[in-house]
Scaffold this motif. Structure first.
Motif, PDB file in Angstrom:
ATOM      1  N   VAL A  80       0.848  -1.189   0.000  1.00 33.37           N
ATOM      2  CA  VAL A  80       0.000   0.000   0.000  1.00 33.37           C
ATOM      3  C   VAL A  80       0.886   1.242   0.000  1.00 33.37           C
ATOM      4  O   VAL A  80       1.654   1.462   0.943  1.00 33.37           O
TER       5      VAL A  80
ATOM      6  N   THR B 199      -6.441   4.932  -0.757  1.00 34.48           N
ATOM      7  CA  THR B 199      -7.294   4.770   0.418  1.00 34.48           C
ATOM      8  C   THR B 199      -8.039   3.445   0.293  1.00 34.48           C
ATOM      9  O   THR B 199      -8.616   3.153  -0.764  1.00 34.48           O
ATOM     10  N   LEU B 200      -8.000   2.649   1.359  1.00 33.72           N
ATOM     11  CA  LEU B 200      -8.755   1.394   1.417  1.00 33.72           C
ATOM     12  C   LEU B 200      -9.841   1.531   2.469  1.00 33.72           C
ATOM     13  O   LEU B 200      -9.568   1.996   3.586  1.00 33.72           O
ATOM     14  N   ARG B 201     -11.062   1.090   2.132  1.00 31.89           N
ATOM     15  CA  ARG B 201     -12.192   1.280   3.037  1.00 31.89           C
ATOM     16  C   ARG B 201     -13.059   0.016   3.134  1.00 31.89           C
ATOM     17  O   ARG B 201     -13.212  -0.723   2.168  1.00 31.89           O
TER      18      ARG B 201
ATOM     19  N   LEU C 145      -6.399   4.309   5.708  1.00 34.30           N
ATOM     20  CA  LEU C 145      -7.055   3.021   5.842  1.00 34.30           C
ATOM     21  C   LEU C 145      -8.221   3.234   6.798  1.00 34.30           C
ATOM     22  O   LEU C 145      -8.031   3.731   7.912  1.00 34.30           O
TER      23      LEU C 145
END
Length: 320
Positions: free
Chosen positions: A63, A69-71, A103
């Motif tokens: 990452v 951005t991870l959601r 995150l």
């Protein structure tokens, strides 16, 4: 009918005609890494929302904090070594623009043979920052839940819950270009078998409204830490907080707010089981003690060693 089926299966098993088959989970990490790589290449979205899906992670996800951005996902991390999420610019060209990536809303599960989230950049410069914001993250069952390594500073963590592993928050030894103030707001670090926080390099940490509950030891500190929150445990025969010192940098210290609470459940002042609540090693280990204390003591007193102690109102300590 069901009884007949059960008898039939038992008969086949007795004849050696039935074998147990272990169902293998499909590994979702290649598809997720492909999405990440598309973001880095400018051919895909950098705001990846899993909409609450559960994913099996068989290989470390790389990452880049400047891009992605991870959601909203549940990650089951099934690799047997390494870390589940590696947050770094290592191997990527620098975007060279400020970002507001993070995150968010991730529940990450693993085992004590791997780490949860690792932020790290081993390059020899003081510009690249491997930190990303964590917002409502749960890290469960890891060797180290959250690792803050080299090239990490100014990381902001909001509502991060780390539990049921070996160490909650881990700062490895000999980190470089790292350590400027990182902050935890709210959140809980709990039920870790070794320590809630193990700091093997000198970094600045701040905790605001954070809970440390029932870790084997609460904090092992090599740098200055400010803390406002709640600390609770049973007696386990060890100091709850250990202040250490490394050469050439400020010694481990803890500055607790007046409203911080310290509780040792089932405390009996007539029969303490721990040598002290805080262990120090040098006179320049500094301690500011909060106003509300229950179980802040031990067979050798509240504080072991030569560290300097004052109370929340800056008076000389009297823990009788």
């Amino acid at each position: 009918m069901s009884e007949n089926i059960m008898d039939y299966r038992f008969l086949l098993a007795a004849l050696g005609l039935v074998t147990c088959v272990q169902v293998a989970w499909a590994d979702d990490s290649p598809a997720i890494q492909s999405k990440l790589n598309a973001c880095y290449a400018g051919t895909g979205s950098c705001n990846i929302d899993f909409q609450g899906a559960r994913k099996t992670i068989g290989a470390t996800l790389k990452v880049d904090p400047e891009y992605v951005t991870l959601r909203n996902a549940v990650f089951d991390c099934v690799m047997t070594s390494g870390t589940c999420l590696y947050v770094s610019e290592e191997g990527f060209p620098r975007a060279r623009h400020p970002g507001s990536n993070r995150l968010e809303g991730l529940a990450v599960y693993g085992s004590k043979s791997i780490d949860g989230i690792t932020m790290n950049y081993p390059g020899n410069d003081n510009v690249t920052n491997a930190a990303t914001t964590l917002f409502n993250i749960s890290l469960q069952g890891f060797n180290h839940g959250l690792v803050l390594g080299s090239g990490v500073w100014g990381a902001d963590m909001h509502g991060v819950v780390i539990g049921n592993g070996n160490v909650g928050i881990y700062i490895p030894p000999d980190t470089k270009n790292a350590g400027e103030l990182s902050t935890f707001v709210s959140g809980t670090v709990y039920n870790n078998a070794v320590a809630g926080l193990d700091e093997e390099s000198n970094v600045e940490l701040s905790f605001l409204g954070t809970r440390f509950d029932f870790n084997n030891q609460q904090m092992l500190l090599s740098g200055p830490t400010s803390f406002s929150g709640h600390i609770e445990n049973f007696q386990n025969g060890k100091p709850e907080i250990v202040l250490k010192a490394l050469p050439g940098v400020p010694a481990g210290s803890i500055y607790m707010s007046p409203g911080t609470t310290i509780t040792v459940d089932q405390w009996n002042a007539a029969s303490p089981q721990q040598p002290c609540y805080i262990q120090t090693s040098l006179p320049w280990n500094r301690i500011v003690v909060p106003a509300t204390l229950w179980g802040f003591g031990g067979t050798q007193g509240a504080v072991c060693g030569p560290g300097k102690v004052v109370t929340w109102d800056r008076q000389a300590p009297d823990f009788q």
